[in-house]
Design a protein around this motif. Structure first.
Motif, PDB file in Angstrom:
ATOM      1  N   ALA A   1      31.295  38.724  35.694  1.00 23.90           N
ATOM      2  CA  ALA A   1      31.327  39.230  37.088  1.00 23.90           C
ATOM      3  C   ALA A   1      31.033  37.913  37.967  1.00 23.90           C
ATOM      4  N   ALA A   2      29.976  37.084  37.504  1.00 24.15           N
ATOM      5  CA  ALA A   2      29.798  35.894  38.247  1.00 24.15           C
ATOM      6  C   ALA A   2      30.906  34.811  38.267  1.00 24.15           C
ATOM      7  N   ASN A   3      31.444  34.901  36.989  1.00 25.34           N
ATOM      8  CA  ASN A   3      32.718  33.892  36.731  1.00 25.34           C
ATOM      9  C   ASN A   3      33.762  34.290  37.523  1.00 25.34           C
ATOM     10  N   SER A   4      34.024  35.672  37.622  1.00 23.30           N
ATOM     11  CA  SER A   4      35.196  36.102  38.553  1.00 23.30           C
ATOM     12  C   SER A   4      35.145  35.774  39.973  1.00 23.30           C
TER      13      SER A   4
ATOM     14  N   ARG B   1      33.697  26.912  34.138  1.00 23.38           N
ATOM     15  CA  ARG B   1      34.352  26.497  32.800  1.00 23.38           C
ATOM     16  C   ARG B   1      33.734  27.460  31.703  1.00 23.38           C
ATOM     17  N   ALA B   2      33.878  28.628  31.780  1.00 28.97           N
ATOM     18  CA  ALA B   2      33.023  29.549  31.089  1.00 28.97           C
ATOM     19  C   ALA B   2      33.617  29.520  29.399  1.00 28.97           C
ATOM     20  N   LYS B   3      32.581  29.524  28.644  1.00 34.37           N
ATOM     21  CA  LYS B   3      32.581  29.600  27.137  1.00 34.37           C
ATOM     22  C   LYS B   3      33.088  30.895  26.822  1.00 34.37           C
ATOM     23  N   PRO B   4      33.978  31.130  25.917  1.00 39.21           N
ATOM     24  CA  PRO B   4      34.573  32.623  25.796  1.00 39.21           C
ATOM     25  C   PRO B   4      33.380  33.318  25.225  1.00 39.21           C
ATOM     26  N   GLU B   5      32.722  33.045  24.433  1.00 34.95           N
ATOM     27  CA  GLU B   5      31.668  34.127  24.148  1.00 34.95           C
ATOM     28  C   GLU B   5      30.737  34.450  25.073  1.00 34.95           C
ATOM     29  N   LEU B   6      30.516  33.652  26.416  1.00 34.18           N
ATOM     30  CA  LEU B   6      29.682  33.919  27.445  1.00 34.18           C
ATOM     31  C   LEU B   6      30.473  35.045  28.204  1.00 34.18           C
ATOM     32  N   LEU B   7      31.785  35.020  28.151  1.00 33.93           N
ATOM     33  CA  LEU B   7      32.420  36.082  29.293  1.00 33.93           C
ATOM     34  C   LEU B   7      32.474  37.596  28.486  1.00 33.93           C
ATOM     35  N   LYS B   8      31.985  37.527  27.390  1.00 35.06           N
ATOM     36  CA  LYS B   8      31.833  38.863  26.886  1.00 35.06           C
ATOM     37  C   LYS B   8      30.540  39.630  27.462  1.00 35.06           C
TER      38      LYS B   8
ATOM     39  N   PHE C   1      43.371  43.275  44.260  1.00 33.89           N
ATOM     40  CA  PHE C   1      43.213  43.314  42.795  1.00 33.89           C
ATOM     41  C   PHE C   1      42.409  44.698  42.500  1.00 33.89           C
ATOM     42  N   SER C   2      43.082  45.237  41.307  1.00 35.62           N
ATOM     43  CA  SER C   2      42.313  46.644  40.925  1.00 35.62           C
ATOM     44  C   SER C   2      40.606  46.640  40.726  1.00 35.62           C
ATOM     45  N   SER C   3      40.148  45.318  40.346  1.00 35.58           N
ATOM     46  CA  SER C   3      38.951  45.169  40.333  1.00 35.58           C
ATOM     47  C   SER C   3      38.673  43.720  40.336  1.00 35.58           C
ATOM     48  N   LEU C   4      37.261  43.499  40.473  1.00 32.92           N
ATOM     49  CA  LEU C   4      36.947  41.971  40.286  1.00 32.92           C
ATOM     50  C   LEU C   4      37.462  41.291  38.986  1.00 32.92           C
ATOM     51  N   ASP C   5      36.888  42.052  38.188  1.00 32.48           N
ATOM     52  CA  ASP C   5      37.472  41.721  36.549  1.00 32.48           C
ATOM     53  C   ASP C   5      38.947  41.419  36.594  1.00 32.48           C
ATOM     54  N   ALA C   6      39.749  42.018  37.258  1.00 33.24           N
ATOM     55  CA  ALA C   6      41.171  41.782  37.134  1.00 33.24           C
ATOM     56  C   ALA C   6      41.483  40.569  37.949  1.00 33.24           C
ATOM     57  N   ALA C   7      40.707  40.525  39.114  1.00 34.86           N
ATOM     58  CA  ALA C   7      40.903  39.090  39.623  1.00 34.86           C
ATOM     59  C   ALA C   7      40.388  37.827  38.686  1.00 34.86           C
TER      60      ALA C   7
ATOM     61  N   PRO D   1      23.575  30.780  43.826  1.00 36.59           N
ATOM     62  CA  PRO D   1      21.997  31.296  43.778  1.00 36.59           C
ATOM     63  C   PRO D   1      22.275  32.835  43.812  1.00 36.59           C
ATOM     64  N   ALA D   2      23.381  33.435  44.007  1.00 42.08           N
ATOM     65  CA  ALA D   2      23.445  34.735  44.159  1.00 42.08           C
ATOM     66  C   ALA D   2      23.403  35.473  42.420  1.00 42.08           C
TER      67      ALA D   2
END
Lengths: 422, 253
Positions: free
Chosen positions: B131-134, B118-125, B204-210, B23-24
């Motif tokens: 950030a949510a996926n990570s 199970r994110a589609k590559p285009e959504l990860l852009k 991790f250096s950032s949430l994105d790195a994780a 929900p967040a």
């Protein structure tokens, strides 16, 4: 004292990352090498000489890892390298070995107390694997007893079940005992009577992370008798210790005689060659095992080994390294004391292990090692260190100054976990 | 090899738990969480029980059994895994009249979780989606790690070699988890929690790195060299944890 930065190392690592798994893999890399924090460490060298190496950023380091052991006389030793250059003019990897193969065999038999014969390969892992195969061929048994925490290379049987790439079958013939636990070993031999081909161990206990331990009084004599009584081949993995404790072999150093002894690292001062020495009763078995490799009889590393062994004998390299090690380690411990840290030294002085005590999470120790590295003294955190014969009194004095300043920095800035950006 | 019992534990105690954080990040999940309160109990033969309380603006995961408005029964782990794979259905023991909820809002929730995990590559852009996926991936991976350590045959071997203590898993400026180790068993806890014994950290250096590491875009060994992952503290415990981390994709891929 100026502290180092490593922009060119980082740049090169970024390039490596694209084409090499892990960037730099294995024990020379930042992951297995426990570079904590990685920002404190160089990642690539550009040249080396004597006791030093220079990284790609031009920073000079006194190298107490000695390439993890091979550097015993000093990098680019002129005598060893001259022997290699001379051999290269005559040829190296050819369809036949040269006479130098026989020369080195004779030299090993003359140098290593227990040796009746010698066999040559490339890496330490080649020799431990070959030793196990010889033991199996000679005894018709399949199990091997290893000490817990011992390291004998990276072949699947030397690793642990559950690790990547290792199946339970790979280690199904392994039995384990604590180093120095003679009663435990005796019990294991009794439980598996007639099944054990080989007991393989390093001459003393030098694992990563833990204090190193010398063999208890009388331990090796009792083990020798037990192995003889039970028909088990006693193989000493002297890959790391060989020649640094005693040019006659570490079994001679501790007053016993192995059936097989594995050498590598210091054998040729960094040129790629390893050796198994053995007793007469295993000669036939050794000859019967099909074991070879493309470069194993190349002449240049053999020439290097002849020059290196000769020089080590002449200067009594083990005594030289032990004395330097004693001087250095007592100075390091004193430096720690001045700043309120107890730096515990264990193992043999020529290849000592150290850690700050009262530091359960290793945080102060990692910070201190990082501060030393940034000032030009290359230690690693949790592996034993090495002395080489090219190390001078001035190098030791410089190291102790660095250690002192590094302890002061840890005292002031605290352990790694307390630091921003680390 | 994927062990069905371990996979069921991963699905029940790691994947399902990750709904808590949905929900967040997601409007639709928030809407469902703000709807009618339902407590769904999952009972899996040979694996255990867990409940999801949905309502009052949040989703709460509760390990173990208790009061529930809907009770789903799975005779064994394989049946639970089949439901997660979309090839099987649970047997409702209670709340038969609420099949509509299961097929409607609950299925929508799990679909939204799949959308993020199970994110589609285009959504990860998209930075927000990434950030949510990570964050959700970090959560599911390290909760799964403890289940694998306690149940998978290779996992148990590695966990059995670990000293009692804890490993802090944190992303700079982002979430933190603590993996507690006791007698060769692991438990993942939310946040930076004090645990007796030795302590190590993987930062991790950032949430994105994780996220990159968990998505397999970044090699863990490489990340140590670049500083995207900083290790420190009682290192032997991390060494074994890295072996466990290597088993996670077997169960989550």
């Amino acid at each position: 004292m100026k502290t180092y930065t490593y922009p060119k190392s980082a740049e090169l690592f970024a390039r490596a990352a694209k084409v090499i798994p892990g960037g730099v893999y294995g024990h020379l890399g930042p992951a297995e090498g426990c570079f904590m924090p990685v920002q404190a460490y160089p990642l690539f060298s550009s040249r080396a000489e004597g006791a030093y190496f220079w990284d790609v950023d031009g920073n000079r380091f006194i190298d107490y890892m000695c390439a993890y052991g091979p550097n015993i006389l000093g990098y680019n030793d002129p005598d060893v390298d001259a022997a290699v250059q001379a051999q290269l003019k005559d040829g190296n990897c050819v369809s036949f070995p040269t006479a130098k193969l026989v020369d080195l065999g004779e030299l090993m038999v003359d140098t290593v107390d227990m040796a009746d014969w010698a066999f040559f390969a490339k890496n330490g892992g080649d020799t431990t694997m070959f030793s196990l195969m010889i033991a199996r061929a000679a005894t018709g048994r399949k199990k091997v007893v290893l000490t817990k925490g011992g390291y004998h290379g990276v072949a699947p049987w030397t690793q642990k079940a559950g690790h990547p790439g290792i199946t339970p079958e790979d280690v199904a013939n392994n039995l384990y005992v604590d180093f120095g636990d003679f009663e435990g070993l005796e019990r294991l031999f009794a439980e598996h009577r007639g099944e054990i081909a080989c007991f393989m161990s390093t001459p003393y206990y030098h694992p990563v992370f833990d204090d190193n331990r010398l063999p208890p009084d009388g331990y090796w004599k009792k083990v020798r008798e037990l192995c003889t009584r039970e028909g088990v081949v006693l193989a000493i993995d002297d890959v790391r210790c060989g020649f640094r404790l005693d040019v006659r072999g570490s079994d001679a150093h501790y007053g016993f005689e192995a059936d097989l002894e594995c050498f590598c690292k210091a054998l040729a001062n960094g040129w790629n060659i390893s050796a198994v020495c053995g007793k007469d009763w295993l000669r036939e078995a050794a000859g019967s095992v099909m074991y070879t490799g493309s470069y194993w009889l190349s002449a240049a590393p053999i020439a290097a080994a002849i020059a290196c062994v000769g020089k080590m004998r002449k200067m009594d390299v083990a005594k030289v390294c032990t004395e330097k090690g004693r001087k250095l380690t007592s100075g390091l411990a004193e430096a720690g004391k001045r700043h309120g840290f107890d730096l515990k030294i264990s193992g043999e002085p020529a290849m000592w292990f150290m850690r700050i005590t009262d530091d359960p999470n290793m945080d102060h120790h990692q910070a201190w090692v990082a501060e030393c590295v940034r000032r030009g003294v290359f230690f690693t955190n949790h592996h034993n260190l090495f002395i080489n014969a090219a190390l001078t009194d001035a190098d030791i004095a410089f190291t102790l100054d660095v250690a002192d300043e590094a302890f002061a920095a840890v005292k002031k800035d605290g352990p790694l976990s307390a630091r921003k950006g680390w | 090899m994927v062990d069905q019992g371990t996979l069921a534990r991963v699905n029940l105690f790691a994947v399902l738990r990750t709904l808590e954080g949905l929900p967040a990040h997601d409007d639709e999940a928030r809407k469902i969480a703000n709807g009618k309160r339902e407590v769904i109990q999952f009972t899996v033969g040979g694996v255990g029980k867990a409940r999801l309380a949905i309502g009052g603006g949040k989703i709460a995961f509760m390990p173990g059994g208790g009061g529930a408005t809907i009770n789903l029964w799975f005779p064994d782990g394989a049946k639970l895994n089949a439901m997660f794979a979309g090839t099987g259905n649970p047997i409702p023991l209670k709340g038969l009249t609420k099949i509509g909820y299961l097929k409607g809002p609950f299925t929508a929730l799990t679909d939204r979780l799949t959308h993020y995990l199970r994110a589609k590559p285009e959504l990860l852009k998209d930075a927000k989606f990434r950030a949510a996926n990570s964050e959700l991936s970090l959560h599911v991976a390290f909760y799964a790690l403890s289940e694998i350590a306690n149940a998978d045959p290779d996992g148990r071997l590695n966990a059995g070699r670990m000293t009692d203590g804890a490993i802090l898993i944190a992303a700079k400026g982002g979430p933190a988890l603590t993996i507690a180790v006791k007698d060769g068993r692991l438990e993942t806890r939310n946040g930076d929690v004090e645990v007796p014994g030795k302590r190590a950290r993987m930062v991790f250096s950032s949430l994105d790195a994780a996220g990159q590491l968990i998505r397999g875009e970044l090699s863990s060994y490489l990340a140590i060299g670049t500083g995207d992952v900083s290790l420190g503290g009682y290192t032997p415990i991390i060494d074994h944890m890295n072996k466990l981390l290597g088993l996670v994709p077997r169960y989550l891929s």
